[in-house]
Design a protein around this motif. Structure first.
Motif, PDB file in Angstrom:
ATOM      1  N   VAL A 117       1.772  -1.074   0.124  1.00  0.00           N
ATOM      2  CA  VAL A 117       0.064   0.487  -0.226  1.00  0.00           C
ATOM      3  C   VAL A 117       1.043   1.430   0.171  1.00  0.00           C
ATOM      4  O   VAL A 117       0.668   1.798  -0.426  1.00  0.00           O
ATOM      5  CB  VAL A 117      -1.532  -0.331   0.675  1.00  0.00           C
ATOM      6  N   LEU A 118       2.351   0.941   1.326  1.00  0.00           N
ATOM      7  CA  LEU A 118       3.217   2.323   1.099  1.00  0.00           C
ATOM      8  C   LEU A 118       3.735   2.610  -0.310  1.00  0.00           C
ATOM      9  O   LEU A 118       3.689   3.626  -0.753  1.00  0.00           O
ATOM     10  CB  LEU A 118       3.632   2.309   2.664  1.00  0.00           C
ATOM     11  N   ARG A 119       4.004   1.323  -0.986  1.00  0.00           N
ATOM     12  CA  ARG A 119       4.666   1.499  -2.175  1.00  0.00           C
ATOM     13  C   ARG A 119       3.344   2.108  -3.388  1.00  0.00           C
ATOM     14  O   ARG A 119       4.224   3.217  -4.066  1.00  0.00           O
ATOM     15  CB  ARG A 119       5.425   0.609  -2.487  1.00  0.00           C
ATOM     16  N   ASN A 120       2.755   2.197  -3.390  1.00  0.00           N
ATOM     17  CA  ASN A 120       1.816   2.431  -4.240  1.00  0.00           C
ATOM     18  C   ASN A 120       1.129   4.244  -4.016  1.00  0.00           C
ATOM     19  O   ASN A 120       1.400   4.295  -5.239  1.00  0.00           O
ATOM     20  CB  ASN A 120       0.454   1.734  -3.664  1.00  0.00           C
ATOM     21  N   TRP A 121       1.453   4.603  -2.571  1.00  0.00           N
ATOM     22  CA  TRP A 121       0.959   5.712  -2.440  1.00  0.00           C
ATOM     23  C   TRP A 121       2.308   6.565  -2.618  1.00  0.00           C
ATOM     24  O   TRP A 121       1.429   7.519  -3.233  1.00  0.00           O
ATOM     25  CB  TRP A 121       0.616   5.559  -0.671  1.00  0.00           C
ATOM     26  N   ASP A 122       3.384   5.730  -1.947  1.00  0.00           N
ATOM     27  CA  ASP A 122       4.386   6.738  -2.836  1.00  0.00           C
ATOM     28  C   ASP A 122       4.586   7.366  -3.975  1.00  0.00           C
ATOM     29  O   ASP A 122       5.014   8.039  -4.802  1.00  0.00           O
ATOM     30  CB  ASP A 122       5.212   6.077  -2.056  1.00  0.00           C
ATOM     31  N   ALA A 123       4.157   5.878  -5.107  1.00  0.00           N
ATOM     32  CA  ALA A 123       3.841   6.166  -6.356  1.00  0.00           C
ATOM     33  C   ALA A 123       3.324   7.082  -7.325  1.00  0.00           C
ATOM     34  O   ALA A 123       3.341   8.076  -7.991  1.00  0.00           O
ATOM     35  CB  ALA A 123       3.976   4.455  -7.200  1.00  0.00           C
ATOM     36  N   LEU A 124       2.166   7.026  -6.506  1.00  0.00           N
ATOM     37  CA  LEU A 124       1.340   7.900  -6.793  1.00  0.00           C
ATOM     38  C   LEU A 124       1.027   9.331  -6.466  1.00  0.00           C
ATOM     39  O   LEU A 124       1.019  10.301  -7.519  1.00  0.00           O
ATOM     40  CB  LEU A 124      -0.759   7.161  -6.460  1.00  0.00           C
ATOM     41  N   LYS A 125       1.799   9.511  -5.491  1.00  0.00           N
ATOM     42  CA  LYS A 125       2.084  10.595  -5.057  1.00  0.00           C
ATOM     43  C   LYS A 125       3.598  11.270  -5.674  1.00  0.00           C
ATOM     44  O   LYS A 125       2.884  12.502  -6.049  1.00  0.00           O
ATOM     45  CB  LYS A 125       2.257  10.597  -3.737  1.00  0.00           C
ATOM     46  N   LYS A 126       4.055  11.086  -6.247  1.00  0.00           N
ATOM     47  CA  LYS A 126       5.360  10.872  -6.710  1.00  0.00           C
ATOM     48  C   LYS A 126       4.628  12.014  -8.401  1.00  0.00           C
ATOM     49  O   LYS A 126       5.351  12.853  -8.652  1.00  0.00           O
ATOM     50  CB  LYS A 126       6.201  10.215  -6.734  1.00  0.00           C
ATOM     51  N   LYS A 127       3.619  10.197  -9.362  1.00  0.00           N
ATOM     52  CA  LYS A 127       3.503  11.358 -10.264  1.00  0.00           C
ATOM     53  C   LYS A 127       2.187  12.672 -10.035  1.00  0.00           C
ATOM     54  O   LYS A 127       2.692  12.641 -11.289  1.00  0.00           O
ATOM     55  CB  LYS A 127       2.401  10.494 -10.843  1.00  0.00           C
TER      56      LYS A 127
END
Length: 264
Positions: A117-127
C-alpha cells in the motif's frame, strides 16, 4: 442576523457561524484576521489534538478536533471571500485524493500488505506532484515540520529511493564516533562546528528511529514529560525539608541532575 440557536449543530452550522463572524457586523477580531495572522493558531491546535491523543482522553480529543476543524473552516472562509475556493472545494479535493491514492480499494490494483500500500501511495503521490527524481521527493517535505519529524521523513524517503541505510548497528556506531569526535574537540570552541556535529548525531538518530520503527518526536516528548515529573518530585521533596533547589549544595544538585537524566 440570520441565525438559529440549536441544541446540536453540524458542519453547515459551523460554516454559517464563521461567515457571520467574518461579516461586516461580525466579530471585530475575527473579521480582520488573515492566513498569516492565524497561522500559528493552526499549528497550536494541531499539537493540542496530539496532546488529547497522548492523554488518551476522548473528551479532550473531541474538543481539540473541533478547534482544529474550526481553523480549517476559518482559512476556507478567507479564501471564499477572495473568490479562490470554498470549504466544499477542500472536501472535494481530499475525497478525490483519497480515491486516487487507494486504487486497491476503489480500483483494480492489488495490494494485500501495508508495505505494498505504501509503495503504491508513494508512486501515485510522486506522479500527482510531478516529481521526477528522488531528490524532489525529499525536497517536498515541508521545512516547517519539527526538525525530528522532518529528519525521519527524509530518511524514510531516501531509503525508499534505494539508499542502503537500514543497518541499525552501523548508525549506533556512527553516533558513537561523532560523539567521540565532539568529546575530543574543543567543546568550548567553535559553536558552528559543534552545531554541525550535533546535527549529524541527531540526523543519525532520526534514521535509527526509522529503522527501529519508533517515533522520535513521541520519544523525546515522553522523556521530557518524565523529566518534568521527576523534577517536580525532587522540588517537592526539597520543599518538605524546608529547602529550595537553589539552596542545596553543588554536590546535592549534581546527584539530583544525574538521577534526573539517568532515569528511564
Amino acid at each position: 442576523m440570520d441565525f438559529e440557536f440549536k441544541s446540536r449543530y453540524n458542519i453547515d452550522d459551523l460554516l454559517h457561524i464563521m461567515k457571520i463572524l467574518r461579516s461586516e457586523n461580525g466579530c471585530p477580531w475575527d473579521k480582520v484576521q488573515t492566513h498569516e495572522s492565524i497561522r500559528t493558531d493552526l499549528i497550536e491546535e494541531a499539537y493540542e489534538v496530539c496532546e488529547g491523543i497522548d492523554a488518551n482522553s476522548p473528551e479532550m480529543l473531541r474538543e481539540e478536533l473541533g478547534d482544529l476543524l474550526m481553523q480549517v473552516v476559518f482559512h476556507s472562509q478567507i479564501e471564499t471571500e477572495q473568490g479562490n475556493f470554498n470549504f466544499d472545494d477542500v472536501c472535494s479535493d481530499i475525497c478525490q485524493k483519497l480515491v486516487y491514492r487507494h486504487p486497491h480499494v476503489f480500483g483494480t490494483v492489488k495490494a494485500d500488505t501495508e508495505d505494498e500500500v505504501l509503495r503504491n501511495w508513494d508512486a501515485l503521490k510522486k506522479k500527482s506532484k510531478h516529481q521526477e527524481t528522488a531528490a524532489e521527493t525529499l525536497e517536498s517535505v515541508p521545512k516547517t515540520f519539527p526538525a525530528l519529524l522532518r529528519g525521519e521523513k527524509i530518511c524514510r524517503r531516501a531509503e525508499r529511493a534505494g539508499l542502503p541505510i537500514n543497518d541499525a548497528r552501523y548508525f549506533i556506531e556512527r553516533i558513537k564516533r561523532v560523539l567521540d569526535e565532539l568529546d575530543t574537540d574543543d567543546i568550548e570552541g567553535s559553536i558552528a562546528h559543534n552545531q554541525q556535529l550535533l546535527g549529524n548525531i541527531l540526523l543519525s538518530f532520526c534514521n535509527l528511529d526509522r529503522i527501529l520503527k519508533t517515533d522520535g518526536e513521541k520519544a523525546l516528548t515522553y522523556s521530557t514529560n518524565g523529566f518534568i515529573m521527576r523534577f517536580r518530585n525532587v522540588e517537592n521533596e526539597a520543599a518538605q525539608n524546608g529547602d529550595t533547589l537553589d539552596k542545596l549544595s553543588e554536590d546535592a544538585l549534581s546527584r539530583i541532575a544525574e538521577v534526573l537524566f539517568n532515569s528511564l
